[in-house]
Design a protein around this motif. Structure first.
Motif, PDB file in Angstrom:
ATOM      1  N   GLY A 168      68.669  76.605  63.856  1.00 18.69           N
ATOM      2  CA  GLY A 168      70.037  76.375  64.298  1.00 18.69           C
ATOM      3  C   GLY A 168      70.295  74.895  64.501  1.00 18.69           C
ATOM      4  N   SER A 169      71.355  74.577  65.259  1.00 18.32           N
ATOM      5  CA  SER A 169      71.703  73.184  65.479  1.00 18.32           C
ATOM      6  C   SER A 169      72.305  73.044  66.861  1.00 18.32           C
ATOM      7  N   TYR A 201      65.167  67.834  64.908  1.00 25.04           N
ATOM      8  CA  TYR A 201      65.607  66.747  64.024  1.00 25.04           C
ATOM      9  C   TYR A 201      66.717  65.942  64.709  1.00 25.04           C
ATOM     10  N   HIS A 202      67.695  66.631  65.290  1.00 25.36           N
ATOM     11  CA  HIS A 202      68.840  65.947  65.898  1.00 25.36           C
ATOM     12  C   HIS A 202      68.437  65.186  67.159  1.00 25.36           C
ATOM     13  N   VAL A 203      67.438  65.715  67.874  1.00 23.97           N
ATOM     14  CA  VAL A 203      66.926  65.027  69.067  1.00 23.97           C
ATOM     15  C   VAL A 203      66.259  63.725  68.663  1.00 23.97           C
ATOM     16  N   LEU A 204      65.417  63.762  67.627  1.00 28.25           N
ATOM     17  CA  LEU A 204      64.655  62.573  67.236  1.00 28.25           C
ATOM     18  C   LEU A 204      65.498  61.596  66.447  1.00 28.25           C
ATOM     19  N   SER A 205      66.417  62.109  65.609  1.00 30.56           N
ATOM     20  CA  SER A 205      67.153  61.227  64.711  1.00 30.56           C
ATOM     21  C   SER A 205      68.474  60.755  65.289  1.00 30.56           C
ATOM     22  N   GLU A 213      69.980  70.253  75.015  1.00 24.94           N
ATOM     23  CA  GLU A 213      70.953  70.940  74.143  1.00 24.94           C
ATOM     24  C   GLU A 213      70.264  71.666  72.985  1.00 24.94           C
ATOM     25  N   ALA A 214      68.996  71.292  72.727  1.00 22.55           N
ATOM     26  CA  ALA A 214      68.309  71.898  71.573  1.00 22.55           C
ATOM     27  C   ALA A 214      67.309  72.967  72.001  1.00 22.55           C
ATOM     28  N   ILE A 215      67.011  73.027  73.303  1.00 24.39           N
ATOM     29  CA  ILE A 215      66.026  73.989  73.784  1.00 24.39           C
ATOM     30  C   ILE A 215      66.627  75.389  73.823  1.00 24.39           C
ATOM     31  N   ASP A 259      63.305  73.020  61.540  1.00 25.88           N
ATOM     32  CA  ASP A 259      63.169  73.588  60.204  1.00 25.88           C
ATOM     33  C   ASP A 259      62.881  72.455  59.225  1.00 25.88           C
ATOM     34  N   ARG A 260      63.003  72.730  57.955  1.00 28.00           N
ATOM     35  CA  ARG A 260      62.667  71.788  56.912  1.00 28.00           C
ATOM     36  C   ARG A 260      63.353  70.428  57.075  1.00 28.00           C
TER      37      ARG A 260
END
Ligand code: ATP
Ligand code: ATP
Ligand code: MG
Ligand code: MG
Lengths: 251, 251
Positions: free
Chosen positions: A53-54, A58-62, A69-71, A85-86
């Motif tokens: 999902g989103s 990736y969004h946390v690191l980038s 918000e991602a947990i 994911d990929r």
């Protein structure tokens, strides 16, 4: 709070299986656990029946999205997941061009002290940027070691990498322990490898070994830890034993 | 001459075991085979009892050393090795900063047509620069697939990567075949995975399956292919059968 990287560049040695099931066992013993899927294969995410999902890791690191918000919850009490994911592969490329990328995960996880007693980082089968990020963020490394020749061969390289990260980026990093996985007591190979590892690494090798047990390989296709899939099997027993031994070591 | 990349980003599925033992089986059937170790773990090199020495694949890809200077004999008739070790990781870093890196391996292997009928490329457990180099150099990909959940999950990602490389870099690249490895006919998991893979990929799945056989895991610690370690075991039989089926497909 302890942050533990579950790492070994050798492929298929039980990193994800250990991350999911040690996490669930610690959660069953009433510890609040966060499992971070740092492998673009997304096996820890899928093995817990989740989609990335989103936002995700990736969004946390980038993009610097707040980790909260991602947990996601996993449905398994006391066990939360920071999925991927990929797309996480993108971080490997982006980090190659940036300064100071090594501490990105460490910074993202800061401030979770009140929420979790243990954070487990499932690392990919490589010693690239994502694994280094995990080693910098961690207090200790748990090394799953398959009791076979190629896995044993790769151990010195992993130890050398841990030493380099400790010297340059994370003074507190230590080898928390080596866990023998897929142990088959009917074969000389498993026993020979165990003997060599215990002789060389002594007390850093967990007494608990994880036997080869088909239920561990079946559980991920049902999207749940082995404790939920079949609590009476040898795999579940081993990971409960490992969780108790782990808690005894960090106490 | 056929160049075959043995690739799957999922770790521990039998890539190196297939590279060594399919290579040895083809060599036993009087075909001249070169095995290229493209994985910085150097498992194919060590599994054949060799050291990387110098020059090795790193020097071929990075310094343009002629491939003939890095090729060694293995002591097993008709089977030569282009070895590597951990230093090969340097190529991942160097390639990230260069243009046209994708075709480096392909260019290095050109001109070996007269010497070998088959070149096998043992790829690391990732879809990074080294694996892409292997896919660009190859005519076909042989995909070892462990009959378990996480391995099945990763297949669509591998197929997508192969499609991307074919479209952008190597028009002739195709999936030569999928080989089911570590097959345990006593478990439902293996049979369920086999059924799903054959339904989805049809004739691209080899009829020959490689059973889980401890002799395959023991042979590398003796530095030789299973054909030399124990020719009568089920693992040796399976790889001889796979070699014959492979030859029937490329004929
Ligand atoms: N003790 C065990 N008994 C039986 N099967 C196991 C055991 N541990 C792991 N497996 C299975 O073996 C395979 C490899 O394990 P896993 O995927 O956890 O390894 P990994 O080190 O995370 O792999 P990768 O390097 O690809 O990340 C999986 O299919 C898993 O279900
Ligand atoms: N059919 C088999 N039966 C029993 N053991 C096997 C079999 N095939 C491979 N093995 C063993 O399983 C382990 C994983 O196999 P191998 O190292 O060949 O996989 P790989 O895909 O090359 O791993 P990596 O992703 O790290 O490159 C090794 O210890 C190997 O000896
Ligand atoms: Mg994994
Ligand atoms: Mg390998």
């Amino acid at each position: 709070m302890s942050v533990v990287a579950i790492a070994n560049q050798k492929g298929g040695v039980g990193k994800t299986t250990t991350a999911i099931n040690l996490g669930a066992a610690l959660a069953a013993l009433e510890h609040r656990v966060l499992l971070v899927d740092c492998d673009p294969q997304g096996n820890a995410t899928r093995g817990l029946g989740q989609q990335a999902g989103s936002p995700n890791l990736y969004h946390v690191l980038s993009d610097g999205v707040a980790v909260g918000e991602a947990i996601r919850s996993t449905g398994f009490p006391n066990l939360d997941l920071l999925p991927c994911d990929r797309d996480l592969v993108g971080v490997e490329v982006e980090f190659a061009r940036q300064e100071g990328w090594q501490t990105r995960l460490q910074q993202s996880l800061a401030g979770l002290d009140q929420e979790y007693s243990t954070i487990l980082l499932d690392c990919p089968p490589s010693l690239g940027h994502l694994t280094v990020n995990g080693l910098v963020a961690a207090d200790a490394v748990l090394v799953p070691l398959q009791c076979e020749y190629f896995a044993l061969e790769g151990l010195s390289e992993l130890v050398a990498t841990i030493d380099r990260v400790r010297a340059a980026l994370n003074r507190k990093l230590e080898i928390g322990g080596i866990v023998l996985t897929m142990f088959d007591d009917r074969t000389n190979l498993s026993r020979d490898v165990e003997e060599e590892v215990r002789r060389h690494f002594g007390p850093r090798v967990y007494r608990t070994t994880v036997p080869r047990n088909i239920r561990l390989a079946e559980a991920p296709s049902h999207g749940c830890p082995v404790l939920e899939y079949d609590i009476k099997c040898r795999g579940a027993e081993a990971y409960l034993g490992l969780a108790r031994e782990y808690l005894g070591r960090v106490a």
